[in-house]
Design a protein around this motif. Structure first.
Motif, PDB file in Angstrom:
ATOM      1  N   LEU A 134       0.809  -1.217   0.000  1.00 48.73           N
ATOM      2  CA  LEU A 134       0.000   0.000   0.000  1.00 48.73           C
ATOM      3  C   LEU A 134       0.841   1.265   0.000  1.00 48.73           C
ATOM      4  CD1 LEU A 134      -2.742  -1.121   2.546  1.00 48.73           C
ATOM      5  CD2 LEU A 134      -2.924  -1.017   0.055  1.00 48.73           C
ATOM      6  N   SER A 135       2.080   1.154   0.479  1.00 48.87           N
ATOM      7  CA  SER A 135       2.951   2.331   0.540  1.00 48.87           C
ATOM      8  C   SER A 135       3.670   2.601  -0.773  1.00 48.87           C
ATOM      9  CB  SER A 135       3.986   2.155   1.656  1.00 48.87           C
ATOM     10  OG  SER A 135       4.838   1.053   1.382  1.00 48.87           O
ATOM     11  N   THR A 136       3.554   1.700  -1.733  1.00 45.71           N
ATOM     12  CA  THR A 136       4.226   1.899  -3.023  1.00 45.71           C
ATOM     13  C   THR A 136       3.355   2.719  -3.965  1.00 45.71           C
ATOM     14  OG1 THR A 136       3.303  -0.099  -4.037  1.00 45.71           O
ATOM     15  CG2 THR A 136       5.338  -0.341  -2.773  1.00 45.71           C
ATOM     16  N   ASN A 137       3.986   3.344  -4.925  1.00 44.58           N
ATOM     17  CA  ASN A 137       3.240   4.082  -5.950  1.00 44.58           C
ATOM     18  C   ASN A 137       2.438   3.142  -6.841  1.00 44.58           C
ATOM     19  OD1 ASN A 137       4.223   6.580  -5.093  1.00 44.58           O
ATOM     20  ND2 ASN A 137       6.056   6.415  -6.389  1.00 44.58           N
ATOM     21  N   TYR A 138       2.901   1.873  -6.927  1.00 43.05           N
ATOM     22  CA  TYR A 138       2.213   0.899  -7.787  1.00 43.05           C
ATOM     23  C   TYR A 138       0.785   0.640  -7.306  1.00 43.05           C
ATOM     24  CZ  TYR A 138       7.111  -0.021  -8.944  1.00 43.05           C
ATOM     25  OH  TYR A 138       8.423   0.108  -9.308  1.00 43.05           O
ATOM     26  N   ALA A 139       0.546   0.788  -6.027  1.00 39.81           N
ATOM     27  CA  ALA A 139      -0.794   0.532  -5.484  1.00 39.81           C
ATOM     28  C   ALA A 139      -1.796   1.591  -5.910  1.00 39.81           C
ATOM     29  CB  ALA A 139      -0.729   0.458  -3.957  1.00 39.81           C
ATOM     30  N   ARG A 140      -1.283   2.703  -6.465  1.00 42.58           N
ATOM     31  CA  ARG A 140      -2.177   3.797  -6.846  1.00 42.58           C
ATOM     32  C   ARG A 140      -2.371   3.926  -8.351  1.00 42.58           C
ATOM     33  NH1 ARG A 140       0.426   5.489  -2.178  1.00 42.58           N
ATOM     34  NH2 ARG A 140       2.270   6.227  -3.263  1.00 42.58           N
ATOM     35  N   ILE A 141      -1.640   3.122  -9.132  1.00 41.24           N
ATOM     36  CA  ILE A 141      -1.830   3.184 -10.578  1.00 41.24           C
ATOM     37  C   ILE A 141      -2.907   2.183 -10.996  1.00 41.24           C
ATOM     38  CG2 ILE A 141       0.544   3.934 -10.965  1.00 41.24           C
ATOM     39  CD1 ILE A 141       1.220   1.101 -11.856  1.00 41.24           C
ATOM     40  N   ASP A 142      -3.511   2.412 -12.154  1.00 39.92           N
ATOM     41  CA  ASP A 142      -4.631   1.574 -12.592  1.00 39.92           C
ATOM     42  C   ASP A 142      -4.245   0.102 -12.722  1.00 39.92           C
ATOM     43  OD1 ASP A 142      -6.295   3.750 -12.638  1.00 39.92           O
ATOM     44  OD2 ASP A 142      -6.051   4.149 -14.791  1.00 39.92           O
ATOM     45  N   PHE A 143      -3.065  -0.160 -13.300  1.00 42.41           N
ATOM     46  CA  PHE A 143      -2.622  -1.542 -13.484  1.00 42.41           C
ATOM     47  C   PHE A 143      -2.477  -2.236 -12.139  1.00 42.41           C
ATOM     48  CE2 PHE A 143       0.638  -4.331 -15.997  1.00 42.41           C
ATOM     49  CZ  PHE A 143      -0.229  -5.407 -15.845  1.00 42.41           C
ATOM     50  N   GLY A 144      -1.881  -1.522 -11.170  1.00 45.25           N
ATOM     51  CA  GLY A 144      -1.701  -2.092  -9.844  1.00 45.25           C
ATOM     52  C   GLY A 144      -3.026  -2.373  -9.164  1.00 45.25           C
ATOM     53  N   LYS A 145      -3.976  -1.438  -9.293  1.00 47.39           N
ATOM     54  CA  LYS A 145      -5.306  -1.645  -8.707  1.00 47.39           C
ATOM     55  C   LYS A 145      -6.001  -2.848  -9.335  1.00 47.39           C
ATOM     56  CE  LYS A 145      -6.083   3.237  -7.556  1.00 47.39           C
ATOM     57  NZ  LYS A 145      -6.886   4.453  -7.852  1.00 47.39           N
ATOM     58  N   ASN A 146      -5.816  -3.005 -10.655  1.00 46.98           N
ATOM     59  CA  ASN A 146      -6.437  -4.123 -11.347  1.00 46.98           C
ATOM     60  C   ASN A 146      -5.876  -5.462 -10.869  1.00 46.98           C
ATOM     61  OD1 ASN A 146      -6.258  -5.907 -14.267  1.00 46.98           O
ATOM     62  ND2 ASN A 146      -8.231  -5.060 -13.673  1.00 46.98           N
ATOM     63  N   VAL A 147      -4.557  -5.538 -10.710  1.00 45.56           N
ATOM     64  CA  VAL A 147      -3.910  -6.767 -10.226  1.00 45.56           C
ATOM     65  C   VAL A 147      -4.351  -7.051  -8.794  1.00 45.56           C
ATOM     66  CG1 VAL A 147      -1.706  -7.811  -9.606  1.00 45.56           C
ATOM     67  CG2 VAL A 147      -1.945  -6.618 -11.786  1.00 45.56           C
ATOM     68  N   GLU A 148      -4.418  -6.025  -7.975  1.00 42.70           N
ATOM     69  CA  GLU A 148      -4.868  -6.208  -6.584  1.00 42.70           C
ATOM     70  C   GLU A 148      -6.301  -6.751  -6.552  1.00 42.70           C
ATOM     71  OE1 GLU A 148      -5.811  -3.554  -2.576  1.00 42.70           O
ATOM     72  OE2 GLU A 148      -4.581  -2.697  -4.194  1.00 42.70           O
ATOM     73  N   PHE A 149      -7.151  -6.225  -7.415  1.00 42.40           N
ATOM     74  CA  PHE A 149      -8.544  -6.695  -7.456  1.00 42.40           C
ATOM     75  C   PHE A 149      -8.608  -8.169  -7.847  1.00 42.40           C
ATOM     76  CE2 PHE A 149     -12.436  -7.580  -9.846  1.00 42.40           C
ATOM     77  CZ  PHE A 149     -13.393  -7.231  -8.898  1.00 42.40           C
ATOM     78  N   ILE A 150      -7.779  -8.578  -8.827  1.00 39.11           N
ATOM     79  CA  ILE A 150      -7.762  -9.988  -9.251  1.00 39.11           C
ATOM     80  C   ILE A 150      -7.381 -10.890  -8.091  1.00 39.11           C
ATOM     81  CG2 ILE A 150      -6.570 -11.671 -10.711  1.00 39.11           C
ATOM     82  CD1 ILE A 150      -6.270  -9.444 -12.821  1.00 39.11           C
ATOM     83  N   ILE A 151      -6.330 -10.509  -7.370  1.00 41.65           N
ATOM     84  CA  ILE A 151      -5.836 -11.345  -6.279  1.00 41.65           C
ATOM     85  C   ILE A 151      -6.837 -11.404  -5.124  1.00 41.65           C
ATOM     86  CG2 ILE A 151      -4.060 -11.465  -4.473  1.00 41.65           C
ATOM     87  CD1 ILE A 151      -2.062 -10.523  -6.604  1.00 41.65           C
TER      88      ILE A 151
END
Length: 358
Positions: free
Chosen positions: A175-192
Motif C-alpha cells: 500500500l505504501s508503493t506508488n504501484y498501489a495507486r496506478i490503474d494496473f496495480g489496482k487491477n492486479v490487486e482486485f484480481i488477487i
C-alpha cells in the motif's frame, strides 16, 4: 527423430536423433535459420538423412505436428514405402491445452489474469523483493515441458502461493508503493482479492488440465518408451476429467470434445508404428521461451526484470498439493478421502479427484 529449436530472434536449429531399444543417440545438428520451412525444403532435408542412414534401417520418423511437417510425413511415406511418420505425443497434448485456452472462455480469461499478475510483479524489481519476503523465496513461475503446460503449472503455482499473495497485497509494504495507486496495480490487486471469481476459476482450469499434465510427464519421460501405453493413459485422463466435474456434462463435455478432436486429427495423419519407438521426443526451446515472454513481459510497456523460474519437478504432485490447499483454504471444503475434496453443490465447485501417488 527431428528436434526443432528456435530462440527469440527466430534463429533456429534442427537436431536429428536416432532411437532404438538400446536408447537414443545424437546424429547431427543443422542451422536452419536461413532455410525457408516449406514442405519441399523440409522434405529434402529429412529425406537426405534417411538416405544417409539407409532406408532399410529406418522404421519410423517422429516430428512435431506443424502443417509443413505433416505434409512432409506424407511425402516421406509415399516415397519410402516401409517408413512410418508419427507426430510427437507431447506436442499433441500441448495442442489440447492450447485449445482449452482458445476455445473455453473461462480458461482464456483466467490465464490472461494470471499473466497480468506475473508480468506486473516481475517487471518491478521492488515488487519482486517484496514477493520473495511473503513467499519465502518461491517464484510464481513454473516451467513445464511444453508451452501451454507452463501456463497451467504457473496457475497451479499461483494457487499454491495464494495466501502469500493476498497477504502481500494487503500489507503496508504494498500500500505504501506508488504501484498501489496506478490503474494496473489496482487491477492486479482486485484480481488477487477476488475470492469468488479468479481463484475458483483457477481451480476449475486445473481440474481440466491436471490429468493431461500427468500424461505429458509420462510421455516426456526418458524412463521408458511411451508408444506401448500412451492410449490407455489418455482414456484414463478423460475419465478423470469427467470425475473431477462430478459427471456434469456442461462442464466436462467441452473438454472431452477438444481432446477427441485433436486426437482424431493426429490419428488420421499417423499410422501404427513399432512398439519401441517414442513419439514424444520433441521439447522445443522456443515453447518455453515463448511461455516466459507471455508470463513475464510487461503488458503495460514498462521494462522487464527477468526472474529465475521454477522448473518441472513432480508436476502432478505439485498440482495436487496446490489445489488441495486452495480448496481447504476456501472455507467450504471438506475432505472425503485421501485425495477427494467436495466444495458443495455448486457446479463451479464440483469435487476434484486428486491424482494418485503413483
Amino acid at each position: 527423430m527431428s528436434d526443432r529449436w528456435s530462440d527469440r530472434k527466430n534463429r533456429s536449429i534442427c537436431n536429428f536423433l536416432v532411437s532404438s531399444p538400446r536408447g537414443t543417440i545424437f546424429l547431427a545438428s543443422i542451422d536452419t535459420s536461413n532455410i525457408i520451412k516449406t514442405k519441399e525444403k523440409v522434405f529434402a532435408m529429412l529425406d537426405d538423412f534417411v538416405e544417409k542412414i539407409g532406408e532399410e534401417n529406418v522404421v519410423q520418423f517422429v516430428t512435431d505436428n506443424a502443417a509443413n511437417y505433416k505434409a512432409v510425413g506424407e511425402m516421406l511415406m509415399k516415397k519410402r514405402k516401409k517408413l512410418f511418420w508419427t507426430p510427437c505425443a507431447a506436442h499433441c497434448i500441448d495442442l489440447m491445452l492450447e485449445d482449452f485456452e482458445k476455445k473455453i472462455e473461462e480458461h482464456k480469461e483466467t490465464i490472461t489474469k494470471g499473466r497480468k499478475i506475473t508480468s506486473f510483479i516481475y517487471n518491478r524489481s521492488r515488487l519482486i523483493s517484496v514477493l520473495k519476503e511473503f513467499t519465502k523465496g518461491k517464484e510464481l513461475l513454473r516451467l513445464g515441458a511444453t508451452r501451454f503446460a507452463t501456463s497451467y503449472l504457473t496457475l497451479g503455482r499461483l494457487v499454491e502461493l495464494k495466501g502469500a499473495l493476498i497477504l502481500m497485497f494487503a500489507s503496508e509494504k504494498w500500500l505504501s508503493t506508488n504501484y498501489a495507486r496506478i490503474d494496473f496495480g489496482k487491477n492486479v490487486e482486485f484480481i488477487i482479492m477476488d475470492h469468488l471469481g479468479f481463484w475458483p476459476s483457477v481451480v476449475m482450469c486445473l481440474k481440466a488440465a491436471s490429468p493431461l499434465m500427468k500424461v505429458i510427464r509420462l510421455v516426456d519421460s526418458d524412463s521408458k518408451p511411451a508408444m506401448g501405453f500412451i492410449y490407455q493413459p489418455m482414456v484414463n485422463a478423460k475419465n478423470e476429467i469427467k470425475s473431477n466435474f462430478k459427471s456434469v456434462k456442461t462442464r466436462y463435455e467441452p473438454i472431452h470434445e477438444i481432446i477427441t478432436n485433436v486426437g482424431t486429427v493426429q490419428e488420421k495423419e499417423s499410422t501404427t508404428s513399432t512398439q519401441h519407438e517414442r513419439p514424444c521426443i520433441i521439447e522445443e526451446e522456443s515453447s518455453n521461451q515463448y511461455a516466459d515472454e507471455e508470463w513475464i513481459n510487461p503488458l503495460d510497456g514498462s521494462s522487464s526484470s527477468r526472474p529465475q523460474a521454477s522448473n518441472g519437478g513432480k508436476d502432478d504432485e505439485f498440482l495436487k498439493r496446490a489445489i488441495r490447499d486452495e480448496l481447504r483454504g476456501a472455507g467450504g471444503g471438506r475432505e472425503l478421502g485421501a485425495y477427494v475434496l467436495d466444495l458443495g453443490d455448486k457446479d463451479i465447485d464440483a469435487p476434484f479427484v486428486m491424482l494418485d501417488k503413483n
